[in-house]
Design an enzyme around this catalytic site. Structure first.
Site, mmCIF file in Angstrom:
data_model
loop_
_atom_site.group_PDB
_atom_site.id
_atom_site.type_symbol
_atom_site.label_atom_id
_atom_site.label_comp_id
_atom_site.label_asym_id
_atom_site.label_seq_id
_atom_site.Cartn_x
_atom_site.Cartn_y
_atom_site.Cartn_z
ATOM 1 N N LYS A 45 0.949 -1.325 0.033
ATOM 2 C CA LYS A 45 -0.020 -0.008 -0.053
ATOM 3 C C LYS A 45 1.014 1.098 -0.075
ATOM 4 O O LYS A 45 0.768 2.181 -0.707
ATOM 5 C CB LYS A 45 -1.007 -0.133 1.064
ATOM 6 C CG LYS A 45 -1.664 1.104 1.470
ATOM 7 C CD LYS A 45 -2.987 0.566 2.182
ATOM 8 C CE LYS A 45 -2.690 0.858 3.892
ATOM 9 N NZ LYS A 45 -2.926 2.133 4.066
ATOM 10 N N ARG A 50 2.958 5.803 -3.375
ATOM 11 C CA ARG A 50 4.143 6.644 -4.005
ATOM 12 C C ARG A 50 4.248 6.654 -5.424
ATOM 13 O O ARG A 50 4.375 7.951 -6.022
ATOM 14 C CB ARG A 50 5.366 6.328 -3.044
ATOM 15 C CG ARG A 50 5.235 6.797 -1.815
ATOM 16 C CD ARG A 50 6.141 5.866 -0.784
ATOM 17 N NE ARG A 50 6.112 6.419 0.594
ATOM 18 C CZ ARG A 50 5.321 6.464 1.741
ATOM 19 N NH1 ARG A 50 4.226 5.866 1.209
ATOM 20 N NH2 ARG A 50 5.784 6.803 2.840
ATOM 21 N N GLY A 117 -4.727 8.432 5.444
ATOM 22 C CA GLY A 117 -3.801 9.285 5.927
ATOM 23 C C GLY A 117 -2.585 9.617 4.948
ATOM 24 O O GLY A 117 -2.147 10.712 4.669
ATOM 25 N N ARG A 145 -7.823 12.950 12.394
ATOM 26 C CA ARG A 145 -6.304 12.721 12.539
ATOM 27 C C ARG A 145 -5.301 14.172 12.575
ATOM 28 O O ARG A 145 -5.791 14.972 11.679
ATOM 29 C CB ARG A 145 -6.044 11.725 11.589
ATOM 30 C CG ARG A 145 -6.624 10.448 11.965
ATOM 31 C CD ARG A 145 -6.335 9.481 11.031
ATOM 32 N NE ARG A 145 -4.961 8.815 11.026
ATOM 33 C CZ ARG A 145 -4.491 8.129 10.346
ATOM 34 N NH1 ARG A 145 -5.263 7.707 9.098
ATOM 35 N NH2 ARG A 145 -3.188 7.864 10.365
ATOM 36 N N SER A 189 7.809 9.890 11.523
ATOM 37 C CA SER A 189 6.454 9.655 10.642
ATOM 38 C C SER A 189 7.115 9.744 9.159
ATOM 39 O O SER A 189 7.582 10.635 8.521
ATOM 40 C CB SER A 189 5.410 10.552 10.787
ATOM 41 O OG SER A 189 4.606 10.667 9.551
ATOM 42 N N GLN A 191 5.095 9.401 6.451
ATOM 43 C CA GLN A 191 4.163 10.285 6.050
ATOM 44 C C GLN A 191 4.653 11.866 5.933
ATOM 45 O O GLN A 191 4.554 12.489 4.965
ATOM 46 C CB GLN A 191 2.583 10.247 6.559
ATOM 47 C CG GLN A 191 2.202 9.030 6.287
ATOM 48 C CD GLN A 191 1.001 8.603 6.919
ATOM 49 O OE1 GLN A 191 0.302 9.485 7.456
ATOM 50 N NE2 GLN A 191 0.572 7.460 6.448
ATOM 51 N N ASP A 345 2.641 -0.324 12.077
ATOM 52 C CA ASP A 345 1.384 -1.104 11.486
ATOM 53 C C ASP A 345 1.226 -2.443 11.929
ATOM 54 O O ASP A 345 -0.054 -3.031 11.829
ATOM 55 C CB ASP A 345 1.392 -1.214 9.932
ATOM 56 C CG ASP A 345 1.349 0.491 9.335
ATOM 57 O OD1 ASP A 345 0.922 1.399 10.472
ATOM 58 O OD2 ASP A 345 1.509 0.806 8.506
ATOM 59 N N LYS A 372 -4.212 6.611 15.033
ATOM 60 C CA LYS A 372 -4.259 6.042 13.469
ATOM 61 C C LYS A 372 -5.762 5.889 12.877
ATOM 62 O O LYS A 372 -6.730 6.723 13.397
ATOM 63 C CB LYS A 372 -3.678 4.593 13.874
ATOM 64 C CG LYS A 372 -2.341 4.740 13.915
ATOM 65 C CD LYS A 372 -1.337 4.737 12.777
ATOM 66 C CE LYS A 372 0.026 5.255 12.784
ATOM 67 N NZ LYS A 372 0.505 5.554 11.802
ATOM 68 N N ARG A 420 -6.832 -2.829 10.287
ATOM 69 C CA ARG A 420 -5.897 -3.876 11.033
ATOM 70 C C ARG A 420 -6.439 -4.314 12.116
ATOM 71 O O ARG A 420 -5.982 -5.371 12.518
ATOM 72 C CB ARG A 420 -4.573 -2.831 11.052
ATOM 73 C CG ARG A 420 -3.790 -2.452 9.916
ATOM 74 C CD ARG A 420 -2.543 -2.075 10.139
ATOM 75 N NE ARG A 420 -2.080 -1.189 9.101
ATOM 76 C CZ ARG A 420 -1.720 -1.697 7.830
ATOM 77 N NH1 ARG A 420 -1.750 -2.872 7.429
ATOM 78 N NH2 ARG A 420 -1.369 -0.829 6.676
HETATM 79 C C1 S3P Z 1 2.826 5.303 5.984
HETATM 80 C C2 S3P Z 1 3.386 5.530 7.087
HETATM 81 C C3 S3P Z 1 3.105 5.206 8.582
HETATM 82 C C4 S3P Z 1 1.988 3.935 8.598
HETATM 83 C C5 S3P Z 1 0.856 4.110 7.501
HETATM 84 C C6 S3P Z 1 1.574 4.239 5.917
HETATM 85 C C7 S3P Z 1 3.484 5.574 4.978
HETATM 86 O O1 S3P Z 1 2.190 6.314 9.239
HETATM 87 O O2 S3P Z 1 1.551 3.858 9.891
HETATM 88 O O3 S3P Z 1 0.069 2.949 7.702
HETATM 89 O O4 S3P Z 1 2.849 4.936 3.891
HETATM 90 O O5 S3P Z 1 4.009 6.293 4.811
HETATM 91 P P1 S3P Z 1 3.008 7.615 9.835
HETATM 92 O O6 S3P Z 1 3.895 8.093 8.903
HETATM 93 O O7 S3P Z 1 1.968 8.598 10.394
HETATM 94 O O8 S3P Z 1 3.961 6.893 11.022
#
Ligand code: S3P
Length: 463
Positions: A45, A50, A117, A145, A189, A191, A345, A372, A420
């Site tokens: 995922k 990306r 997210g 969030r 993070s 993200q 995760d 989350k 999850r």
């Molecule tokens: C992810 C980063 C994680 C993860 C999410 C996917 C990503 O989140 O928990 O399921 O694809 O960059 P955080 O960046 O908030 O830790």
């Protein structure tokens, strides 16, 4: 051994929109006897998001093979279509027509990231540097969030972003001229890091990020694959010891064929199944083994799991291999500190394995779990207790007692609309006494639409 494979389309479209809208699906899971098989899990995922975003910013088209069927990744595709990107969904791949860094068009309405997210946090970075304004929104869970963690560094780069209470979506983004920054986020993070890197594509000069803990580096790898200069540099000055990521602004990205490895965070539920049911052996093929994601394998092995990784290769800069797991009794143990970000995760599955271990599982320093898709600490504690586990809840984690506290029994699980949680308890149910019912079970489609079909190919689910 049974050979169970997902359809070549990775189960795309298995969950009907009606089911998604009304949450009507209940899954009954009966206790399982020893089973075995060889299986494939859906495309990763994180990597799929990306590849889609970066391919849309590249010149020329990119065919992305094994693109994730997850609803979250469909949300990213829908947002990109809202930005005028042409996308063709084929059986087993997605073709993105890239138009170069300046190719996105002003969206006619708010872009809806729904439950994702990653979609929202990554896109806000790229949207900040556009020559138009846009709005990003999401479902009830995503609108709760935290977003300030991304807004803050983007503002330092020159972005103009407005948010409800300066924290929550909807986000209104007024495209602006951006400049590179050197930034040390407080939250670990991927993200957040990726949002800054995506903004850095549109910025003048260099963007440098000092991570508190190294997080998944799929964005860096994908950027390099498409032609950007991204380096991991050692930094040694004052309190900034460690690695920094350095990106040169305004690169020329060039589209190319890309293959998405299987999702290790999806595979983990099947590792969990083998660890919960004595006598079980599974092989999961073509799984992403990027070292920023594999801490869960090391952790399970350190607890006694019989896991081996075979036939490793590199594809588009990402490690891919087959994982074999045989049931073995787990000792249990504690996850805390820097480890948490590396298994974030996987913590629902790990906590749900607690009652199957000798010493139980303790998770601390994991307050991120509370923000989350659901409050995962509360959801884990509530449902584990419903199944008879002994659980102590803390602000930053939980302690789940091991085998001596008694065997789990079936219960009606409320996954709080969190994929999850639904999957972790479906697996915990396999080793429990009597049947378990997972309410609103369709929520697994957020990351793993074919989950129950794949499980049903291995064990007999309830009627
Ligand atoms: C992810 C980063 C994680 C993860 C999410 C996917 C990503 O989140 O928990 O399921 O694809 O960059 P955080 O960046 O908030 O830790």
């Amino acid at each position: 051994m049974k050979r169970i494979l997902l359809d070549t389309d990775g189960g795309r479209g298995v969950v009907s929109p009606r089911v998604l809208l009304f949450g009507v699906m209940k899954k009954r899971i009966s206790p399982a006897k020893a089973f075995g098989g060889v299986l494939l899990v859906p495309g990763d995922k994180s990597i799929s998001h990306r590849y889609a975003i970066l391919a849309s910013l590249a010149e020329g088209s990119s065919e992305i093979f094994n693109f994730s069927a997850a609803a979250d990744c469909t949300s990213t595709l829908a947002c990109l279509r809202g930005l005028g990107v042409k996308i063709e969904e084929k059986a087993g791949s997605v073709v993105i027509e890239g138009k170069g860094l300046g190719g996105w068009k002003a969206p006619r309405k708010a872009l809806d990231a729904e439950n994702s997210g990653t979609t929202m946090r990554l896109l806000v970075g790229a949207l900040a540097g556009q020559g138009f304004s846009s709005e990003l929104t999401g479902d009830k869970s995503l609108r709760r969030r935290p977003m300030r963690r991304v807004i803050e560094p983007l503002r330092k780069m020159g972005a103009e972003i407005r948010a409800r209470d300066d924290e929550f979506a909807p986000l209104e983004i007024q495209g602006a001229k951006l400049h590179g920054i050197e930034y040390a986020p407080k939250v670990a993070s991927a993200q957040l890091k990726s949002a800054v890197l995506l903004a850095g594509l549109f910025a003048d000069g260099e963007t440098v990020i000092h991570e508190p803990v190294r997080t998944r580096d799929h964005t860096e790898i994908a950027l390099r694959e498409l032609g950007a200069t991204v380096e991991l540099v050692a930094v040694r000055n004052g309190d900034r010891n460690g690695n920094a990521i350095r990106l040169q602004g305004r690169p020329k990205l060039v589209g190319r064929p890309l293959g998405v490895p299987g999702d290790l965070s999806a595979a983990v539920f099947f590792l969990g199944a083998a660890l919960a049911v004595p006598g079980t052996e599974l092989t999961i093929q073509s799984v992403g083994l990027n070292p920023t994601r594999t801490a869960i394998l090391d952790l399970l092995v350190s607890m006694g799991a019989a896991i081996s990784v075979i036939a490793v290769a590199t594809r588009n800069g990402e490690l891919v291999g087959d994982i074999n797991v045989r049931h073995a009794p787990l000792r249990g143990g504690k996850v805390s500190g820097a480890m948490v970000a590396r298994v974030i995760d996987e913590l629902p599955m790990l906590a749900a394995l607690g009652p199957y271990t000798e010493e139980g599982i303790e998770i601390r320093d994991a307050q991120e779990l509370r923000v989350k898709e659901s409050d995962r600490i509360a959801a884990m504690a509530e449902n584990l207790r419903l199944m008879g586990a002994h659980v102590e809840e803390f602000p930053d984690g939980l302690r789940v007692a091991g085998r001596s506290a008694g065997r789990l029994h079936g219960a009606t699980i409320d996954p709080h609309d969190d994929h999850r949680i639904a999957m972790a308890f479906s697996i915990a149910a396999l080793g429990a006494e009597r049947e378990t019912v997972i309410r609103d079970a369709e929520c697994v489609g957020i990351s793993f639409p074919g989950f129950y079909d794949l499980l049903a190919g291995l064990v007999k689910l309830g009627a």
